[in-house]
Design an enzyme around this catalytic site. Structure first.
Site, PDB file in Angstrom:
ATOM      1  N   GLY A 146       6.079   1.533   3.168  1.00 51.55           N
ATOM      2  CA  GLY A 146       7.416   1.537   3.124  1.00 51.55           C
ATOM      3  C   GLY A 146       8.256   1.128   2.207  1.00 51.55           C
ATOM      4  O   GLY A 146       9.610   1.227   1.946  1.00 51.55           O
ATOM      5  N   LEU A 165       0.722  -1.197  -0.184  1.00 47.13           N
ATOM      6  CA  LEU A 165      -0.107   0.068   0.037  1.00 47.13           C
ATOM      7  C   LEU A 165       0.808   1.397   0.130  1.00 47.13           C
ATOM      8  O   LEU A 165       2.096   1.221   0.264  1.00 47.13           O
ATOM      9  CB  LEU A 165      -0.855  -0.051   1.102  1.00 47.13           C
ATOM     10  N   GLY A 219       2.648   4.229   1.402  1.00 41.28           N
ATOM     11  CA  GLY A 219       2.754   4.378   2.870  1.00 41.28           C
ATOM     12  C   GLY A 219       3.427   2.933   3.496  1.00 41.28           C
ATOM     13  O   GLY A 219       3.778   3.294   4.718  1.00 41.28           O
ATOM     14  N   SER A 222       9.367   2.674  -0.861  1.00 43.54           N
ATOM     15  CA  SER A 222      10.356   3.702  -1.149  1.00 43.54           C
ATOM     16  C   SER A 222      11.598   3.581  -0.217  1.00 43.54           C
ATOM     17  O   SER A 222      12.639   3.571  -0.612  1.00 43.54           O
ATOM     18  CB  SER A 222       9.905   4.995  -1.459  1.00 43.54           C
ATOM     19  N   SER A 226       1.537  -1.359  -7.411  1.00 43.15           N
ATOM     20  CA  SER A 226       1.551  -2.667  -8.267  1.00 43.15           C
ATOM     21  C   SER A 226       0.182  -3.554  -7.657  1.00 43.15           C
ATOM     22  O   SER A 226       0.408  -4.799  -7.282  1.00 43.15           O
ATOM     23  CB  SER A 226       2.466  -3.528  -8.511  1.00 43.15           C
TER      24      SER A 226
HETATM   25  N1  LIG Z   1      -5.145   7.262  -6.207  1.00 48.74           N
HETATM   26  C1  LIG Z   1      -3.832   6.939  -5.862  1.00 48.74           C
HETATM   27  N2  LIG Z   1      -4.075   5.847  -5.372  1.00 48.74           N
HETATM   28  C2  LIG Z   1      -2.479   5.398  -5.063  1.00 48.74           C
HETATM   29  N3  LIG Z   1      -1.388   6.251  -5.026  1.00 48.74           N
HETATM   30  C3  LIG Z   1      -1.514   7.700  -5.457  1.00 48.74           C
HETATM   31  C4  LIG Z   1      -2.968   7.869  -6.293  1.00 48.74           C
HETATM   32  N4  LIG Z   1      -2.865   9.277  -6.345  1.00 48.74           N
HETATM   33  C5  LIG Z   1      -1.464   9.495  -6.039  1.00 48.74           C
HETATM   34  N5  LIG Z   1      -0.828   8.530  -5.623  1.00 48.74           N
HETATM   35  C6  LIG Z   1       0.930   8.530  -5.438  1.00 48.74           C
HETATM   36  O1  LIG Z   1       1.004   7.685  -6.411  1.00 48.74           O
HETATM   37  C7  LIG Z   1       1.943   6.754  -6.028  1.00 48.74           C
HETATM   38  C8  LIG Z   1       1.652   5.327  -6.409  1.00 48.74           C
HETATM   39  O2  LIG Z   1       2.074   5.044  -7.749  1.00 48.74           O
HETATM   40  P1  LIG Z   1       2.487   3.872  -8.279  1.00 48.74           P
HETATM   41  O3  LIG Z   1       2.772   3.992  -9.830  1.00 48.74           O
HETATM   42  O4  LIG Z   1       3.065   3.031  -7.378  1.00 48.74           O
HETATM   43  O5  LIG Z   1       0.716   3.155  -8.525  1.00 48.74           O
HETATM   44  S1  LIG Z   1       0.371   1.969  -9.203  1.00 48.74           S
HETATM   45  O6  LIG Z   1       1.340   0.770  -8.931  1.00 48.74           O
HETATM   46  O7  LIG Z   1       0.038   2.194 -10.551  1.00 48.74           O
HETATM   47  O8  LIG Z   1      -0.950   1.611  -8.787  1.00 48.74           O
HETATM   48  C9  LIG Z   1       1.785   6.757  -4.455  1.00 48.74           C
HETATM   49  O9  LIG Z   1       3.180   6.672  -3.939  1.00 48.74           O
HETATM   50  P2  LIG Z   1       3.653   5.731  -2.710  1.00 48.74           P
HETATM   51  O10 LIG Z   1       2.945   6.199  -1.449  1.00 48.74           O
HETATM   52  O11 LIG Z   1       4.772   5.726  -2.763  1.00 48.74           O
HETATM   53  O12 LIG Z   1       3.167   4.286  -2.730  1.00 48.74           O
HETATM   54  C10 LIG Z   1       0.956   8.214  -4.166  1.00 48.74           C
HETATM   55  O13 LIG Z   1       2.074   8.802  -3.755  1.00 48.74           O
HETATM   56  N1  LIG Z   2       9.990  -0.590   9.249  1.00 49.90           N
HETATM   57  C1  LIG Z   2       9.638   0.321   8.241  1.00 49.90           C
HETATM   58  N2  LIG Z   2       9.925   0.150   6.868  1.00 49.90           N
HETATM   59  C2  LIG Z   2       9.691   1.117   6.245  1.00 49.90           C
HETATM   60  N3  LIG Z   2       9.170   2.249   6.371  1.00 49.90           N
HETATM   61  C3  LIG Z   2       9.130   2.733   7.743  1.00 49.90           C
HETATM   62  C4  LIG Z   2       9.344   1.563   8.844  1.00 49.90           C
HETATM   63  N4  LIG Z   2       8.749   2.503   9.897  1.00 49.90           N
HETATM   64  C5  LIG Z   2       8.432   3.506   9.622  1.00 49.90           C
HETATM   65  N5  LIG Z   2       8.393   3.676   8.347  1.00 49.90           N
HETATM   66  C6  LIG Z   2       8.080   5.238   7.577  1.00 49.90           C
HETATM   67  O1  LIG Z   2       7.047   4.902   7.194  1.00 49.90           O
HETATM   68  C7  LIG Z   2       6.959   5.684   5.722  1.00 49.90           C
HETATM   69  C8  LIG Z   2       6.688   4.830   4.531  1.00 49.90           C
HETATM   70  O2  LIG Z   2       6.907   5.884   3.608  1.00 49.90           O
HETATM   71  P1  LIG Z   2       7.427   5.344   2.112  1.00 49.90           P
HETATM   72  O3  LIG Z   2       8.644   4.614   1.947  1.00 49.90           O
HETATM   73  O4  LIG Z   2       6.987   6.755   1.168  1.00 49.90           O
HETATM   74  O5  LIG Z   2       6.192   4.305   1.682  1.00 49.90           O
HETATM   75  P2  LIG Z   2       5.746   3.790   0.352  1.00 49.90           P
HETATM   76  O6  LIG Z   2       6.761   4.168  -0.780  1.00 49.90           O
HETATM   77  O7  LIG Z   2       5.253   2.423   0.305  1.00 49.90           O
HETATM   78  O8  LIG Z   2       4.760   4.761   0.004  1.00 49.90           O
HETATM   79  C9  LIG Z   2       8.312   6.427   5.991  1.00 49.90           C
HETATM   80  O9  LIG Z   2       7.983   7.707   6.441  1.00 49.90           O
HETATM   81  C10 LIG Z   2       9.363   5.707   6.827  1.00 49.90           C
HETATM   82  O10 LIG Z   2      10.097   6.602   7.435  1.00 49.90           O
END
Ligand SMILES: Nc1ncnc2c1ncn2[C@@H]1O[C@H](COP(=O)(O)OS(=O)(=O)O)[C@@H](OP(=O)(O)O)[C@H]1O
Ligand SMILES: Nc1ncnc2c1ncn2[C@@H]1O[C@H](COP(=O)(O)OP(=O)(O)O)[C@@H](O)[C@H]1O
Length: 199
Positions: A37, A33, A35, A39, A106
């Site tokens: 982790g 999902l 958030g 990236s 994904s």
């Molecule tokens: N509607 C919606 N749903 C999910 N995510 C959203 C959306 N709009 C913007 N974002 C931002 O785009 C990042 C996800 O892009 P992805 O290319 O990984 O998505 S996907 O695999 O095509 O579903 C995702 O990044 P991560 O938080 O790093 O996962 C979000 O920051």
């Molecule tokens: N064990 C952990 N692994 C990865 N991220 C963590 C963990 N614990 C806390 N975090 C925090 O959770 C957040 C995850 O964000 P991010 O890496 O951008 O997630 P994603 O790429 O899946 O959206 C960051 O702020 C990171 O510091």
């Protein structure tokens, strides 16, 4: 579709390129999902692999959506196309002999399997970053869950767009309260080594 086009066999191939780099190329595919982790762990993993002398390339959702996939949104259809393009790019980088790390939500099983089937066996490692929605929402590093709950973002994964969790990932990183990103990355490296992917 690709009619009247012939595949060109080059003299220098994947075997030569990976031999030169002294590594087995592969794709380490992180899924989870927003958030969860992905990236953060992907960045740490790339740093650690680099320090161990590996040649890597990190494909990250936010960055790819600025360029290669800048024309795509978040409808199911666009997400399918997003992952299709990324999979093809990942395959090219594997052909170049690299260890590719991908960090995309994904959300659809069929699309992750599409990438798996583009590659040879042992070249695709699905890593499920299994952080519950409640934790991701509490972290909300970009404030997107708050916007999605307020109805300001539509089709947000986990809220009003589906996430199909992997059923048999090669590596399953289960959320543990208090575990740092550094510890999660170490756990991932240990699992990759134990399963023979980094030999
Ligand atoms: N509607 C919606 N749903 C999910 N995510 C959203 C959306 N709009 C913007 N974002 C931002 O785009 C990042 C996800 O892009 P992805 O290319 O990984 O998505 S996907 O695999 O095509 O579903 C995702 O990044 P991560 O938080 O790093 O996962 C979000 O920051
Ligand atoms: N064990 C952990 N692994 C990865 N991220 C963590 C963990 N614990 C806390 N975090 C925090 O959770 C957040 C995850 O964000 P991010 O890496 O951008 O997630 P994603 O790429 O899946 O959206 C960051 O702020 C990171 O510091």
């Amino acid at each position: 579709m690709a009619s009247n086009i012939v595949w060109h066999q080059h003299k220098v191939g994947k075997a030569e390129r990976s031999e030169q780099k002294q590594q087995k190329p592969l794709v380490i595919w992180l899924t989870g999902l927003s958030g969860s982790g992905k990236s953060t762990i992907a960045n740490l993993l790339e740093q650690k692999l680099g320090a161990a002398g590996k040649h890597t390339y990190l494909l990250d959702g936010d960055n790819i959506r600025h360029g290669l996939c800048g024309d795509l949104g978040f409808s199911d259809k666009d997400r399918v196309e997003n992952i299709r393009r990324i999979s093809e790019v990942a395959k090219l980088f594997v052909d170049a002999g690299l260890i590719v790390i991908t960090a995309f939500i994904s959300p659809f099983r069929a699309d992750r399997d599409f990438c798996r089937h583009l590659l040879d066996e042992q070249e695709f490692v699905e890593v499920y970053i299994d952080t519950p929605l409640s934790v991701c929402e509490q972290r909300d590093p970009k404030g997107l869950y708050q916007k999605a709950r307020a109805g300001d973002i539509k089709d947000f994964t986990g809220i009003d767009s589906a996430y199909e969790a992997p059923q048999a990932p090669e590596i399953h990183l289960e959320y543990q309260d208090g575990q740092t990103a550094e510890q999660s990355a170490e756990q991932l490296i240990a699992a990759l080594k134990a399963k023979g992917y980094l030999a």
